[in-house]
Write a protein that holds these residues in place. Sequence first.
Motif, PDB file in Angstrom:
ATOM      1  N   VAL A  73      35.801  40.225  30.331  1.00 51.41           N
ATOM      2  CA  VAL A  73      35.984  42.122  30.621  1.00 51.41           C
ATOM      3  C   VAL A  73      35.475  42.739  29.914  1.00 51.41           C
ATOM      4  O   VAL A  73      34.796  42.519  28.662  1.00 51.41           O
ATOM      5  N   GLY A  74      34.908  44.069  30.910  1.00 48.51           N
ATOM      6  CA  GLY A  74      33.681  44.642  30.472  1.00 48.51           C
ATOM      7  C   GLY A  74      31.925  44.131  30.555  1.00 48.51           C
ATOM      8  O   GLY A  74      31.349  44.592  29.571  1.00 48.51           O
ATOM      9  N   THR A  75      32.350  43.485  31.818  1.00 46.55           N
ATOM     10  CA  THR A  75      31.072  42.895  32.491  1.00 46.55           C
ATOM     11  C   THR A  75      29.477  44.091  32.887  1.00 46.55           C
ATOM     12  O   THR A  75      28.647  43.495  32.509  1.00 46.55           O
ATOM     13  N   THR A  76      30.543  44.761  32.579  1.00 46.56           N
ATOM     14  CA  THR A  76      29.518  46.516  33.987  1.00 46.56           C
ATOM     15  C   THR A  76      30.505  47.277  32.959  1.00 46.56           C
ATOM     16  O   THR A  76      31.491  47.667  32.642  1.00 46.56           O
ATOM     17  N   LEU A  77      29.544  48.718  33.544  1.00 39.15           N
ATOM     18  CA  LEU A  77      30.403  49.617  32.913  1.00 39.15           C
ATOM     19  C   LEU A  77      30.801  50.598  33.782  1.00 39.15           C
ATOM     20  O   LEU A  77      29.787  51.826  34.296  1.00 39.15           O
ATOM     21  N   ASP A  78      30.872  49.579  34.608  1.00 39.79           N
ATOM     22  CA  ASP A  78      32.039  50.310  35.606  1.00 39.79           C
ATOM     23  C   ASP A  78      33.374  50.122  35.548  1.00 39.79           C
ATOM     24  O   ASP A  78      34.367  49.389  35.455  1.00 39.79           O
ATOM     25  N   THR A  79      34.647  52.003  35.320  1.00 41.38           N
ATOM     26  CA  THR A  79      35.558  51.636  34.829  1.00 41.38           C
ATOM     27  C   THR A  79      36.378  50.610  35.944  1.00 41.38           C
ATOM     28  O   THR A  79      37.151  50.340  35.312  1.00 41.38           O
ATOM     29  N   ALA A  80      36.681  50.771  37.007  1.00 39.77           N
ATOM     30  CA  ALA A  80      37.492  50.131  37.654  1.00 39.77           C
ATOM     31  C   ALA A  80      36.905  48.659  37.622  1.00 39.77           C
ATOM     32  O   ALA A  80      38.309  47.881  37.900  1.00 39.77           O
ATOM     33  N   THR A  81      36.081  48.405  37.401  1.00 36.50           N
ATOM     34  CA  THR A  81      35.900  46.458  37.706  1.00 36.50           C
ATOM     35  C   THR A  81      36.101  46.083  36.242  1.00 36.50           C
ATOM     36  O   THR A  81      36.841  45.124  35.998  1.00 36.50           O
ATOM     37  N   THR A  82      35.969  46.916  34.882  1.00 38.86           N
ATOM     38  CA  THR A  82      36.196  46.739  33.944  1.00 38.86           C
ATOM     39  C   THR A  82      38.335  46.531  33.967  1.00 38.86           C
ATOM     40  O   THR A  82      38.262  46.000  33.084  1.00 38.86           O
ATOM     41  N   CYS A  83      38.688  47.549  35.042  1.00 34.85           N
ATOM     42  CA  CYS A  83      40.706  47.193  34.576  1.00 34.85           C
ATOM     43  C   CYS A  83      40.411  45.786  35.082  1.00 34.85           C
ATOM     44  O   CYS A  83      41.314  45.596  34.975  1.00 34.85           O
ATOM     45  N   ALA A  84      40.327  46.136  36.579  1.00 28.44           N
ATOM     46  CA  ALA A  84      40.255  44.499  37.421  1.00 28.44           C
ATOM     47  C   ALA A  84      39.969  43.146  36.232  1.00 28.44           C
ATOM     48  O   ALA A  84      40.415  42.591  36.853  1.00 28.44           O
ATOM     49  N   GLU A  85      38.568  43.648  35.590  1.00 25.19           N
ATOM     50  CA  GLU A  85      38.901  42.103  34.990  1.00 25.19           C
ATOM     51  C   GLU A  85      39.813  42.133  33.778  1.00 25.19           C
ATOM     52  O   GLU A  85      40.278  40.500  33.657  1.00 25.19           O
ATOM     53  N   LEU A  86      40.398  43.246  32.878  1.00 27.01           N
ATOM     54  CA  LEU A  86      41.332  42.773  32.081  1.00 27.01           C
ATOM     55  C   LEU A  86      42.554  42.552  33.012  1.00 27.01           C
ATOM     56  O   LEU A  86      43.428  41.643  32.244  1.00 27.01           O
ATOM     57  N   ALA A  87      42.853  42.639  34.147  1.00 26.77           N
ATOM     58  CA  ALA A  87      44.017  42.369  34.831  1.00 26.77           C
ATOM     59  C   ALA A  87      44.195  41.143  35.242  1.00 26.77           C
ATOM     60  O   ALA A  87      44.766  39.825  34.915  1.00 26.77           O
ATOM     61  N   ALA A  88      42.961  40.400  35.566  1.00 27.10           N
ATOM     62  CA  ALA A  88      42.296  39.228  35.925  1.00 27.10           C
ATOM     63  C   ALA A  88      42.747  37.964  34.670  1.00 27.10           C
ATOM     64  O   ALA A  88      42.664  37.275  34.753  1.00 27.10           O
ATOM     65  N   PHE A  89      42.284  39.271  33.741  1.00 26.59           N
ATOM     66  CA  PHE A  89      41.680  37.753  32.345  1.00 26.59           C
ATOM     67  C   PHE A  89      43.515  37.674  31.951  1.00 26.59           C
ATOM     68  O   PHE A  89      43.804  37.134  31.207  1.00 26.59           O
ATOM     69  N   ALA A  90      44.442  38.458  32.017  1.00 30.94           N
ATOM     70  CA  ALA A  90      45.986  38.204  31.901  1.00 30.94           C
ATOM     71  C   ALA A  90      46.603  37.417  32.383  1.00 30.94           C
ATOM     72  O   ALA A  90      47.704  36.446  32.117  1.00 30.94           O
ATOM     73  N   VAL A  91      46.262  37.921  34.162  1.00 26.39           N
ATOM     74  CA  VAL A  91      47.308  36.830  34.489  1.00 26.39           C
ATOM     75  C   VAL A  91      45.770  35.850  35.081  1.00 26.39           C
ATOM     76  O   VAL A  91      45.089  35.772  35.719  1.00 26.39           O
ATOM     77  N   PRO A  92      46.729  34.026  34.719  1.00 30.14           N
ATOM     78  CA  PRO A  92      47.958  33.751  34.781  1.00 30.14           C
ATOM     79  C   PRO A  92      48.182  33.124  33.326  1.00 30.14           C
ATOM     80  O   PRO A  92      49.080  32.574  32.552  1.00 30.14           O
ATOM     81  N   GLY A  93      46.923  33.078  32.795  1.00 31.29           N
ATOM     82  CA  GLY A  93      47.149  32.768  31.226  1.00 31.29           C
ATOM     83  C   GLY A  93      47.789  33.718  30.356  1.00 31.29           C
ATOM     84  O   GLY A  93      48.104  32.846  29.130  1.00 31.29           O
TER      85      GLY A  93
END
Length: 579
Positions: A181-201
């Motif tokens: 999460v936070g691999t880029t300095l792009d807000t949309a990408t960071t939010c998408a990475e957070l959601a992908a990290f949460a689901v399904p784990g």
Amino acid sequence: MRNRHGNRAEGTPPPDARSPAAAAAALAASLDPITDSDQVGGDPDLLRDVLAAAPVGVALLDEHLRWRYLNSAFTAVTGLRRADLLGRTAETTAFAGALDPLRRALTDGHDHEHLTGGPEGPGSPVPPGLRVRYRPLRHAGRTTGVIVVVLDTPDPAREQLRELERTRARLALLDAAAERVGTTLDTATTCAELAAFAVPGLADLATVDVLPPGAEPTRPGRAGTHRLHRAAVRAVPELEPALAELARPGESVRHREGSAAARSLATGVAVLSGPGPADACPADATSLLALPLTARGRLIGLLTLGRAAGSPAFSPEEADLLGDLAARAATGIDNAHRYTRSQGIALELQRALLSEPGHPHQNLALASRYLPSGSSSVVGGDWYETVRLPFGRTLLAMGDVMGHGVEAAVDMSHYRSALRYIAGMDLPPHRILRQLDAVISADDSARPATCLLALADPGRARWTLSSAGHLPPALIAPDRPTELLHVPTGPPLGTGLGGYEQTTHPLDPGQTLLLYTDGLVERRHEDIDSSLERLAALRLPATGDLDDLLDAVLHSLAPPPAPAAEDDIALLAARPRTR
């Protein structure tokens, strides 16, 4: 109740999971069989009291491995709650890791033991190192359930081990999140990475909402009425059809009063609850966890997690752990948001400065183009300028300040201003570069820059060129290949080294001089000579509109959009007009 013949009386329901006394009686009978003639054998209430007061943890699962009974010692030693177990199957609760010995106890009719090794399922508080025995419960000649007996008792050492396990799990989670999460300095990408990290784990459903563009972050507890911007949505495959009911990324959302999300925004703390009528979530969701995204003391958004039927409900321990994750992710989102804002300011500044080059003489036609690298939120220090001089002459300049961001854009403006002032002295190009180098090198905070000057003198039919570390210009003429002009190259501006020279080249009617920055040709891991050969090999339109020529150049050479684009591109084309 049974009659004197041992048969169940008419109208009396069989003892089952809904009768704690009956479940306790079955447990007691299986643990230490008692005949009907014994004093306590026919008193289920007494048997229940005996099990409730037993110093060891005891529980019962039916033949479908649903939890039917557990005594107080069992909840104390395992840390589990009755509400999280009773009526649920073992595979959806904290004892999912014990499914194998449970199933074997049902099928082979023998006792089995299991040593807990940490969390037995998502968010399980079961401590490690507990020795648990699983004994089949037999009735009327068949196995009707499994008795669970915890053979250990809690002790301070085990509690310390349990706390260490929680700390380890927290650090492992945050470490994994830091990588994903936070691999880029792009807000949309960071939010998408957070959601992908949460689901399904961690959850079956995740939504990430942030303050809309332009909205200032607020103190936690003061954002309850904010309309948020849906930045990311993620769900397990089983819930994906239900996503049509939710706001999609890019849409605005206002959480209804009374919902878990609205309460979290209003209070600034995590809210753990079951879904209610005000919550916007799929019908299959059975547990919700709303976590405020707070960075630097300011609330910037909301992370909402959900679990569906078949998954264990979120526990308070999980809420604490996932709150740490939300805090870490919020910092990454805020960093991306701040970077995007600063780069947006820089981009607007640069576009304003480059929106229109200076006005050349009527004897020279000009066209220019500027493309930021990657997304429109990233800006560099590429610049160009034209200065109108006496006797029908026009000075063209193409420069590239090292670096990106607001600082590079500000330095670019400094270079352009200095160039206009020095060019007004009507000096030859190589002396203009000397003066620029002296002015810039006197400023310790200024960044170095490359620069190419081309003085158009149609009256004398010549170009006069001088370079400060910049790539050579391209000459495009009808029925001839593209030619890269040789220009003596001095050091970049701002080094204070000087040593600039100039050269001349015929300025013929119909010829076009193309100035550009390195983003047009340079590619990572490629020699610059190969990059320039690619430009020289182009067959470009030498006649027609200059904008068409720039389109052809960009179509042939410009890299695709982000993430492939590595640098900004600036172009300036000049062609003498025929009278």
